[in-house]
Design an enzyme around this catalytic site. Structure first.
Site, PDB file in Angstrom:
ATOM      1  N   GLU A 222     -37.851  10.558 -21.155  1.00  0.00           N
ATOM      2  CA  GLU A 222     -38.773  10.361 -22.401  1.00  0.00           C
ATOM      3  C   GLU A 222     -40.006  10.122 -22.140  1.00  0.00           C
ATOM      4  O   GLU A 222     -40.735   9.584 -22.948  1.00  0.00           O
ATOM      5  CB  GLU A 222     -38.181   9.380 -23.259  1.00  0.00           C
ATOM      6  CG  GLU A 222     -36.415   9.489 -23.651  1.00  0.00           C
ATOM      7  CD  GLU A 222     -36.374  10.630 -24.795  1.00  0.00           C
ATOM      8  OE1 GLU A 222     -37.330  11.134 -25.438  1.00  0.00           O
ATOM      9  OE2 GLU A 222     -35.333  11.089 -25.368  1.00  0.00           O
TER      10      GLU A 222
ATOM     11  N   HIS B 173     -32.767   2.135 -27.720  1.00  0.00           N
ATOM     12  CA  HIS B 173     -31.762   2.702 -28.447  1.00  0.00           C
ATOM     13  C   HIS B 173     -30.529   2.873 -27.714  1.00  0.00           C
ATOM     14  O   HIS B 173     -30.349   2.740 -26.610  1.00  0.00           O
ATOM     15  CB  HIS B 173     -32.356   3.959 -28.855  1.00  0.00           C
ATOM     16  CG  HIS B 173     -33.765   4.345 -29.617  1.00  0.00           C
ATOM     17  ND1 HIS B 173     -34.942   4.488 -28.587  1.00  0.00           N
ATOM     18  CD2 HIS B 173     -34.110   4.039 -30.798  1.00  0.00           C
ATOM     19  CE1 HIS B 173     -35.778   4.407 -29.169  1.00  0.00           C
ATOM     20  NE2 HIS B 173     -35.346   4.278 -30.645  1.00  0.00           N
TER      21      HIS B 173
ATOM     22  N   HIS C 169     -33.558  12.087 -23.376  1.00  0.00           N
ATOM     23  CA  HIS C 169     -32.386  11.560 -22.747  1.00  0.00           C
ATOM     24  C   HIS C 169     -31.040  12.248 -23.072  1.00  0.00           C
ATOM     25  O   HIS C 169     -30.064  11.694 -22.548  1.00  0.00           O
ATOM     26  CB  HIS C 169     -32.407  10.185 -23.464  1.00  0.00           C
ATOM     27  CG  HIS C 169     -31.897   9.272 -22.602  1.00  0.00           C
ATOM     28  ND1 HIS C 169     -32.080   7.687 -22.633  1.00  0.00           N
ATOM     29  CD2 HIS C 169     -31.242   8.903 -21.391  1.00  0.00           C
ATOM     30  CE1 HIS C 169     -31.670   6.989 -21.794  1.00  0.00           C
ATOM     31  NE2 HIS C 169     -31.126   7.764 -20.842  1.00  0.00           N
TER      32      HIS C 169
ATOM     33  N   ASP D  70     -34.540   4.902 -20.066  1.00  0.00           N
ATOM     34  CA  ASP D  70     -35.752   5.478 -20.884  1.00  0.00           C
ATOM     35  C   ASP D  70     -36.752   4.634 -21.132  1.00  0.00           C
ATOM     36  O   ASP D  70     -36.902   3.397 -21.474  1.00  0.00           O
ATOM     37  CB  ASP D  70     -34.605   5.570 -22.384  1.00  0.00           C
ATOM     38  CG  ASP D  70     -35.595   6.262 -23.622  1.00  0.00           C
ATOM     39  OD1 ASP D  70     -34.924   6.677 -24.395  1.00  0.00           O
ATOM     40  OD2 ASP D  70     -36.666   6.200 -23.527  1.00  0.00           O
TER      41      ASP D  70
ATOM     42  N   HIS E 118     -30.511  13.809 -28.504  1.00  0.00           N
ATOM     43  CA  HIS E 118     -31.051  12.560 -27.483  1.00  0.00           C
ATOM     44  C   HIS E 118     -30.546  11.181 -28.106  1.00  0.00           C
ATOM     45  O   HIS E 118     -30.583  10.097 -27.220  1.00  0.00           O
ATOM     46  CB  HIS E 118     -32.424  12.485 -27.138  1.00  0.00           C
ATOM     47  CG  HIS E 118     -33.435  12.161 -28.344  1.00  0.00           C
ATOM     48  ND1 HIS E 118     -34.577  11.656 -28.040  1.00  0.00           N
ATOM     49  CD2 HIS E 118     -33.050  12.197 -29.775  1.00  0.00           C
ATOM     50  CE1 HIS E 118     -35.248  11.170 -29.120  1.00  0.00           C
ATOM     51  NE2 HIS E 118     -34.277  11.591 -30.078  1.00  0.00           N
TER      52      HIS E 118
ATOM     53  N   ASP F 166     -32.783   0.712 -22.625  1.00  0.00           N
ATOM     54  CA  ASP F 166     -33.402   1.766 -23.706  1.00  0.00           C
ATOM     55  C   ASP F 166     -33.515   0.758 -25.042  1.00  0.00           C
ATOM     56  O   ASP F 166     -33.067  -0.109 -25.094  1.00  0.00           O
ATOM     57  CB  ASP F 166     -32.197   2.736 -24.019  1.00  0.00           C
ATOM     58  CG  ASP F 166     -32.705   3.922 -24.841  1.00  0.00           C
ATOM     59  OD1 ASP F 166     -32.196   5.086 -24.620  1.00  0.00           O
ATOM     60  OD2 ASP F 166     -33.589   4.036 -25.570  1.00  0.00           O
TER      61      ASP F 166
ATOM     62  N   ASP G 165     -28.140   5.232 -28.394  1.00  0.00           N
ATOM     63  CA  ASP G 165     -27.954   6.788 -27.941  1.00  0.00           C
ATOM     64  C   ASP G 165     -26.566   7.053 -28.099  1.00  0.00           C
ATOM     65  O   ASP G 165     -26.011   7.687 -27.409  1.00  0.00           O
ATOM     66  CB  ASP G 165     -28.582   7.149 -26.528  1.00  0.00           C
ATOM     67  CG  ASP G 165     -30.081   7.026 -26.431  1.00  0.00           C
ATOM     68  OD1 ASP G 165     -30.724   7.339 -25.277  1.00  0.00           O
ATOM     69  OD2 ASP G 165     -30.594   6.571 -27.417  1.00  0.00           O
TER      70      ASP G 165
ATOM     71  N   ASP H  34     -38.877   4.233 -23.251  1.00  0.00           N
ATOM     72  CA  ASP H  34     -39.259   3.589 -24.728  1.00  0.00           C
ATOM     73  C   ASP H  34     -38.447   2.171 -24.672  1.00  0.00           C
ATOM     74  O   ASP H  34     -38.619   1.316 -25.627  1.00  0.00           O
ATOM     75  CB  ASP H  34     -38.956   4.511 -25.829  1.00  0.00           C
ATOM     76  CG  ASP H  34     -37.271   4.790 -26.107  1.00  0.00           C
ATOM     77  OD1 ASP H  34     -36.995   5.859 -26.678  1.00  0.00           O
ATOM     78  OD2 ASP H  34     -36.424   3.879 -25.684  1.00  0.00           O
TER      79      ASP H  34
END
Ligand SMILES: N[C@](CCCC[B-](O)(O)O)(CCN1CCCCC1)C(=O)O
Ligand SMILES: [Mn+2]
Ligand SMILES: [Mn+2]
Ligand SMILES: [Mn+2]
Length: 303
Positions: free
Chosen positions: A272, A125, A100, A227, A140, A123, A127, A229
């Protein structure tokens, strides 16, 4: 309408080998004819070779905690140019990662052509770690801070202009945000719909509220940065930083469908997917989910 596939086999923003294989596997899985079947004219002139960049780097020692800083900076700058050029050509850049950190490039590219674009960041996260707050030094986990121009400056990243405003990004799916990131989100009043909000309001209401925040008149171009994830690991297992309690298959697809429905999508990232972390069945599933999300973001409907 033309979709330009920007295949970015890049892993320098994080430590796990294999995420550079993501775009290769997604193209091999047939995403190009799949998008053509949706009516897109698809432009793909091969995956980006970053060899020349890594070859020209005699050494790339960490800068503070930041790992592979020169590589990440030069690769993301090249990506910014590629994405910007496609946007300039009236094409829709579809960037397939790769980690990312690439979004530092894609979103810079989008904002260079569409200065009023807003960003929907899906996401687990945020980031958004800065040079000061990162604990891993994995870039990332930092692209948003560079795009906003927050945190102390790193000369090697001077090409990144602070084109993104805090009120122009909205997050969906957060559930693993570092303490420093939570503080940054609060300090800058950045809107985030975590998994708590998804549970509370449902994905339909969350997407509506997210778009109401960054695009109240539905008149701003949208850059969707997804992303994988963000999805629950049971849905997209083969990714570098999995976090339990994520979006269902349908919730992930609903976001993509709803963004497409606005008719405002101008750029798309799918990041990702790492096809080297799990057994073939889980890898296959993750690649297939990646392709499916891309199709949904580009107009595939259930009816
Ligand atoms: N915030 C993390 C993870 C970043 C994930 C990047 B993404 O979303 O592109 O996949 C995690 C930092 N740290 C890891 C160990 C436990 C405490 C948090 C970081 O490395 O900065
Ligand atoms: Mn991410
Ligand atoms: Mn993530
Ligand atoms: Mn990840």
């Amino acid at each position: 309408k033309t979709a330009a596939i920007v295949g970015c086999p890049f892993s320098g923003g994080q430590p796990k080998a294999g995420v550079d294989e993501g775009p290769i596997r997604i193209v091999e899985a047939g995403i190009i004819p799949q998008l053509e079947d949706l009516g897109w004219k698809v432009k793909f002139d091969g995956h980006h070779e970053f060899e020349n960049i890594s070859a020209s780097l005699t050494s790339d020692p960490p800068i503070g905690k930041l790992k592979n800083p020169r590589l990440v900076s030069q690769v993301t700058e090249a990506v910014a140019k590629a994405v910007g050029a496609h946007a300039q050509n009236g094409e829709l850049p579809v960037t397939i990662g790769g980690d990312h950190s690439l979004a530092m490039g894609t979103i810079s590219g989008t904002l260079s052509h569409y200065p009023n674009a807003c960003v929907v960041w899906v996401d687990a996260h945020a980031d958004i770690n800065t040079v000061e707050t990162t604990d891993s030094g994995n870039i990332h986990g930092m692209p948003v801070s560079f795009l906003l121009g927050i945190g102390s400056k790193v000369p090697e990243f001077s090409w990144v202009k602070p084109l993104l405003k805090p009120d122009s990004i909205v997050y969906i799916g957060l559930r693993d945000v570092d303490a420093g990131e939570k503080q940054i989100l609060r300090e800058h009043n950045i809107k985030a719909f975590s998994m708590h909000e998804v549970d509370r309001y449902g994905i339909g209401k969350v997407v509506e509220m997210a778009l109401d925040h960054v695009n109240p008149k539905r008149d701003r171009p949208i850059h969707l940065s997804f992303d994988v994830d963000a999805l629950d690991p049971s849905v997209a297992p083969s990714t570098g930083t999995p976090v339990r309690g994520g979006l269902t298959f349908r919730e992930g697809h609903y976001i993509c469908e709803a963004v497409y429905e606005t008719g405002l999508l101008v750029a798309l990232d799918l990041m990702e997917v790492n096809p080297s972390l799990k057994d073939p069945v889980d890898v296959e599933q993750t690649v297939a989910v990646g392709c499916s999300l891309l199709r949904s973001a580009l107009g595939e409907t259930l009816l």
